[in-house]
Design a protein around this motif. Structure first.
Motif, short mmCIF file in Angstrom:
data_model
loop_
_atom_site.label_atom_id
_atom_site.label_comp_id
_atom_site.label_asym_id
_atom_site.label_seq_id
_atom_site.Cartn_x
_atom_site.Cartn_y
_atom_site.Cartn_z
N LEU A 183 -82.14 -55.29 49.89
CA LEU A 183 -81.57 -56.61 49.68
C LEU A 183 -80.94 -56.72 48.30
O LEU A 183 -79.84 -57.27 48.13
CB LEU A 183 -82.71 -57.63 49.83
CG LEU A 183 -82.35 -59.08 49.70
CD1 LEU A 183 -81.43 -59.49 50.83
CD2 LEU A 183 -83.63 -59.93 49.73
N ASP A 184 -81.65 -56.19 47.30
CA ASP A 184 -81.13 -56.27 45.93
C ASP A 184 -79.78 -55.57 45.80
O ASP A 184 -78.89 -56.06 45.10
CB ASP A 184 -82.11 -55.64 44.94
CG ASP A 184 -83.36 -56.50 44.75
OD1 ASP A 184 -83.33 -57.66 45.20
OD2 ASP A 184 -84.34 -56.01 44.17
N ASP A 185 -79.64 -54.44 46.46
CA ASP A 185 -78.36 -53.74 46.42
C ASP A 185 -77.26 -54.62 47.01
O ASP A 185 -76.15 -54.69 46.48
CB ASP A 185 -78.45 -52.42 47.20
CG ASP A 185 -79.22 -51.34 46.41
OD1 ASP A 185 -79.30 -51.46 45.17
OD2 ASP A 185 -79.73 -50.40 47.05
N ALA A 186 -77.57 -55.28 48.11
CA ALA A 186 -76.56 -56.11 48.78
C ALA A 186 -76.13 -57.28 47.90
O ALA A 186 -74.94 -57.56 47.75
CB ALA A 186 -77.11 -56.63 50.11
N THR A 187 -77.10 -57.96 47.29
CA THR A 187 -76.73 -59.12 46.48
C THR A 187 -76.02 -58.67 45.20
O THR A 187 -75.15 -59.37 44.70
CB THR A 187 -77.95 -60.00 46.15
OG1 THR A 187 -78.97 -59.20 45.55
CG2 THR A 187 -78.49 -60.65 47.40
N ARG A 188 -76.37 -57.47 44.71
CA ARG A 188 -75.65 -56.95 43.54
C ARG A 188 -74.20 -56.64 43.92
O ARG A 188 -73.28 -56.92 43.15
CB ARG A 188 -76.36 -55.72 42.97
CG ARG A 188 -76.02 -55.48 41.51
CD ARG A 188 -76.81 -54.33 40.88
NE ARG A 188 -78.25 -54.49 41.01
CZ ARG A 188 -79.03 -53.71 41.77
NH1 ARG A 188 -78.53 -52.69 42.45
NH2 ARG A 188 -80.33 -53.94 41.82
N ALA A 189 -73.99 -56.12 45.10
CA ALA A 189 -72.63 -55.84 45.56
C ALA A 189 -71.82 -57.15 45.65
O ALA A 189 -70.66 -57.22 45.24
CB ALA A 189 -72.65 -55.13 46.90
N VAL A 190 -72.46 -58.20 46.19
CA VAL A 190 -71.80 -59.50 46.28
C VAL A 190 -71.34 -59.96 44.90
O VAL A 190 -70.19 -60.36 44.69
CB VAL A 190 -72.75 -60.57 46.89
CG1 VAL A 190 -72.19 -61.98 46.69
CG2 VAL A 190 -72.98 -60.30 48.37
N LEU A 191 -72.23 -59.87 43.95
CA LEU A 191 -71.93 -60.35 42.60
C LEU A 191 -70.80 -59.54 41.96
O LEU A 191 -69.92 -60.10 41.29
CB LEU A 191 -73.20 -60.26 41.74
CG LEU A 191 -73.12 -60.93 40.38
CD1 LEU A 191 -72.77 -62.40 40.50
CD2 LEU A 191 -74.44 -60.77 39.63
N GLU A 192 -70.81 -58.24 42.20
CA GLU A 192 -69.75 -57.42 41.61
C GLU A 192 -68.40 -57.72 42.25
O GLU A 192 -67.36 -57.63 41.59
CB GLU A 192 -70.12 -55.93 41.70
CG GLU A 192 -71.27 -55.61 40.75
CD GLU A 192 -71.70 -54.15 40.76
OE1 GLU A 192 -70.99 -53.31 41.36
OE2 GLU A 192 -72.75 -53.84 40.15
N VAL A 193 -68.42 -58.10 43.52
CA VAL A 193 -67.17 -58.49 44.18
C VAL A 193 -66.68 -59.83 43.61
O VAL A 193 -65.53 -59.96 43.19
CB VAL A 193 -67.35 -58.58 45.71
CG1 VAL A 193 -66.13 -59.25 46.36
CG2 VAL A 193 -67.58 -57.20 46.31
N THR A 194 -67.57 -60.84 43.58
CA THR A 194 -67.11 -62.18 43.19
C THR A 194 -66.72 -62.27 41.72
O THR A 194 -65.92 -63.12 41.35
CB THR A 194 -68.19 -63.26 43.47
OG1 THR A 194 -69.39 -62.89 42.77
CG2 THR A 194 -68.47 -63.38 44.94
N GLN A 195 -67.27 -61.39 40.90
CA GLN A 195 -66.92 -61.41 39.49
C GLN A 195 -65.44 -61.14 39.25
O GLN A 195 -64.86 -61.63 38.30
CB GLN A 195 -67.68 -60.30 38.77
CG GLN A 195 -68.94 -60.75 38.12
CD GLN A 195 -69.59 -59.57 37.41
OE1 GLN A 195 -70.42 -58.89 38.00
NE2 GLN A 195 -69.18 -59.32 36.20
N SER A 196 -64.87 -60.31 40.11
CA SER A 196 -63.54 -59.80 39.78
C SER A 196 -62.51 -59.98 40.89
O SER A 196 -61.34 -59.68 40.70
CB SER A 196 -63.64 -58.30 39.46
OG SER A 196 -64.19 -57.61 40.57
N MET A 197 -62.94 -60.49 42.05
CA MET A 197 -62.01 -60.54 43.18
C MET A 197 -62.14 -61.87 43.91
O MET A 197 -63.11 -62.58 43.74
CB MET A 197 -62.35 -59.44 44.18
CG MET A 197 -62.37 -58.06 43.61
SD MET A 197 -62.85 -56.87 44.90
CE MET A 197 -61.53 -57.11 46.09
N ARG A 198 -61.17 -62.14 44.77
CA ARG A 198 -61.22 -63.32 45.62
C ARG A 198 -61.04 -62.93 47.08
O ARG A 198 -59.98 -63.15 47.67
CB ARG A 198 -60.14 -64.32 45.22
CG ARG A 198 -60.23 -64.77 43.77
CD ARG A 198 -59.20 -65.84 43.49
NE ARG A 198 -59.58 -67.08 44.14
CZ ARG A 198 -58.70 -68.01 44.52
NH1 ARG A 198 -57.42 -67.82 44.37
NH2 ARG A 198 -59.13 -69.13 45.08
#
Lengths: 459, 459
Positions: free
Chosen positions: B233-248
């Motif tokens: 789960l932690d990997d998934a939410t970290r992936a989400v955060l890395e996407v939203t930080q820099s992309m739309r």
């Protein structure tokens, strides 16, 4: 006026403010009487509070509330509707010294104090690869606090929306001096009434925003720019409509013949002085998509008899045309003092509005330049007059009102992005209707029953 | 209850309404007692008005106002927070029969009555090459009126915003039965307070919206879809955060292990039942840009130890994964009755929220599935219980409250898009603060002093 202001004991206020916050010397308070609307009826404040923090604003509002003193909130003083003109014997609360910013790249947000300039916010977040879109033409000199107070727009709004779309939270000082926090670093939040939205654009009539949480976007792509000139105004506005019907350019700006000539006088960049209209359009899509969008705008301009269409060969050339458009107000200002209008209409009525403004210009024998955020139907007619010529001043005032009446008749608004302030207030009822105006006043009454916040402005 | 309802003479109301508008037969009014939250405390209305036009709504509200009768506004009855549960002896005003739409391609707007379903609006404007973005998962059954009342969100909001971003104007019936028009077909308009924004999301507590002017966009491009599963789960939410930080991305959805299994039970589409988390992401950029975005999301997922990443080879496959995500609520519903949560947090706290919900599930011994509009930090924990098992019902209720308390503690909201309604009202003060709640009530008092509009709901 001076009598009453000197008769009031300001020491209880002075004693709770940091040293140097409270100014009463008329030689120093004088510059806080006007914003850029240069309201001829601006009053003389009894004091100016140059707040350094929320607590300073609370102290000043509490002091005023206890004594029934009017408070005029002020940002950078670049307002164009007189929303920050002083009221006689008021306390001006100025946020120009509240300039902190805290950027949170993880949530793509920034917590900003109201005195920071729009351009400073843009630059600070750009250092993190982020973007704060709203871009009033005055972005180098206007403050975020003023932007929030007026729900300021700008050039990129046609694709990226206005200030309210980027406000996620705020601290606001209410009319009784209490401070409330609304919203937070949450993208979606419907808990309770949308009070946050109520304060954005309330022009300092419901509270004073002392901190704002801004939503940021990833840095934008470098745009591709197209410039087109038209011998016929109708052709130009028809091109605008055909673009907005089917596309979302990231910029779609308009200049009329008077503006083109005023800018050419200053820049000597070779604009076609005979053109009735000039459009500046941008696409910020990626590579081939931008190229395709620009080709489509080009063909719509050509299909509408554009005299010339130029796609900027590089970003610098494109930026030069945008700079030319941004320079229109200062360029026209060289021809005289300006009364700045801000009327908007549904885009299909843009042509009717611009033609009607030309009629008003002729009928009142005053020069009126028109620039517009064309894609939004939001125009800025610039009425030029000589302040030494009283009769011309009266004719300019008459034109100012007639333009608003014209916009209302076309299903438009008296203000798209500058705010009602003090100068446009007489037309507000005719614009939104007496019933909506009464509703405005019920809200005002609920939040500021004594009416001390920015009296005479906004609603 | 029946006594008082029969004792009141409804003929003055019946006489001004079209035939068949007023229903009092309990066999017919019964289905108007509940929305999809199935509020166990729903009352028994004295009458239901199935309004056909603004005048009908005005007549019903005027009748109620004159007699101090509570009014519960109702759209399609798909609300998930009990905002449309009846109050005993109230008049339910239902807008399900107000279903007209007028599309204006020139201004890219539609004038819509509140009873039209979201999906019907989408389809009607698509016929003109246009798009109404907000897309609640319930878009096939929820109405535009309810969407406006709750400021509904959906899956595309992560890039395209929520309902309030698309409302340009409205007709709203106030608590005294008068009708006011706000806004118009104008993209930018700051004349007066932003009252339009105040009504969007006010959950029928300030007025009843009887017509809305919606802003439309040009038709979207076909999106490219990526699905990724994660053992952690932690990997998934970290992936989400890395996407939203820099992309739309145009969509960024999350399903937890319970949801994955519930959907797999129904669809047999081959989802990895062992995965802790599944993400569905989309890009609606053009061609090569979409490909580049999807490659970037893919690499961020892989860098965060995704078990599997699949880029849908075509639009149909992509749509199948989105349909799987949309099916999560009905799929989980097969496991029992649901208490539907709607808590949101700043995106960096998404992982903490989901982990905390798992703790709450264990502590209360109730199954909780979590789906989320991950890119917005907005989650929908689905608490499963057996309504015949009173103890489990109590534990589900306890979990419902604990999840809200958890979200508040993480700087979040008790409702991202469903509204407060009646079910979440006890937590509102803890969420927004007593001062902000008091401010809510001052606005309510100003617009509905007798408190007849949707009492007990929203604020």
């Amino acid at each position: 006026m001076d009598v009453s202001s000197t008769s009031l004991d300001l020491t209880p206020l002075e004693s709770v403010l940091p040293e140097g916050c409270l100014i009463t010397d008329p030689a120093r308070t004088d510059k806080y009487r006007w914003d850029r609307a240069l309201d001829p009826n601006a009053g003389v404040p009894m004091a100016v509070v140059r707040a350094t923090c929320t607590a300073d604003v609370q102290a000043a509002v509490s002091f005023a509330a206890a004594r029934g003193i009017a408070v005029v909130p002020r940002g950078a003083g670049t307002g164009l509707s007189g929303g920050a003109s002083a009221v006689t014997d008021c306390i001006v609360i100025c946020t120009e010294r509240m300039r902190s910013i805290e950027i949170d790249p993880l949530t793509r947000t920034a917590v900003v104090e109201p005195g920071l300039l729009n351009a400073e916010v843009k630059r600070a977040v750009a250092a993190h690869g982020l973007w704060y879109p709203p871009d009033p033409s005055s972005y180098e000199i206007c403050s975020i606090g003023g932007n929030v107070a007026t729900n300021a727009g700008g050039l990129c709004c046609v694709k990226y929306g206005v200030t309210t779309d980027y406000v996620l939270g705020m601290t606001v000082v209410l009319a009784d001096g209490s401070a409330v926090k609304l919203g937070g670093k949450r993208i979606k939040d419907v808990a309770g009434l949308p009070l946050l939205k109520l304060f954005v654009g309330s022009e300092g009539t419901l509270g004073i925003v002392t901190e704002v949480i801004l939503r940021l976007l990833p840095a934008p792509r470098t745009p591709t720019t197209l410039v087109a000139t038209f011998a016929s105004l109708d052709d130009a506005t028809r091109a605008v409509l055909e673009v907005t019907q089917s596309m979302r350019p990231s910029m779609l700006e308009f200049m009329d013949n008077v503006s083109i000539n005023a800018v050419e006088d200053v820049t000597k960049m070779g604009l076609d002085r005979s053109a009735e209209a000039l459009l500046v359009a941008q696409s910020d899509e990626a590579d081939s998509t931008a190229a395709a969008e620009i080709i489509r705008i080009e063909s719509l301009c050509e299909a509408n008899n554009a005299a010339e269409v130029l796609v900027a060969p590089d970003a610098e050339t494109g930026e030069a045309f945008v700079a030319a458009r941004r320079m229109a107000i200062p360029a026209v200002e060289r021809r005289g003092t300006l009364l700045l209008e801000d009327v908007g209409v549904p885009v299909p009525h843009l042509g009717g509005l611009v033609r009607g403004i030309a009629d008003i210009s002729r009928a009142n024998d005053v020069e009126i330049a028109v620039i517009a955020h064309a894609g939004d139907g939001n125009t800025h007619p610039l009425i030029v007059f000589d302040p030494m010529d009283a009769d011309q001043g009266r004719r300019a005032q008459a034109a100012y009102g007639e333009i608003m009446t014209l916009a209302i008749g076309l299903g438009g608004t008296i203000t798209g992005e500058h705010g009602v302030g003090r100068l446009k207030r007489p037309w507000l009822g005719a614009n939104i209707g007496d019933d909506a105006l009464a509703l405005n006043r019920r809200i005002k009454q609920a939040l500021d029953p004594a009416g001390i916040l920015n009296p005479g402005s906004g609603l």
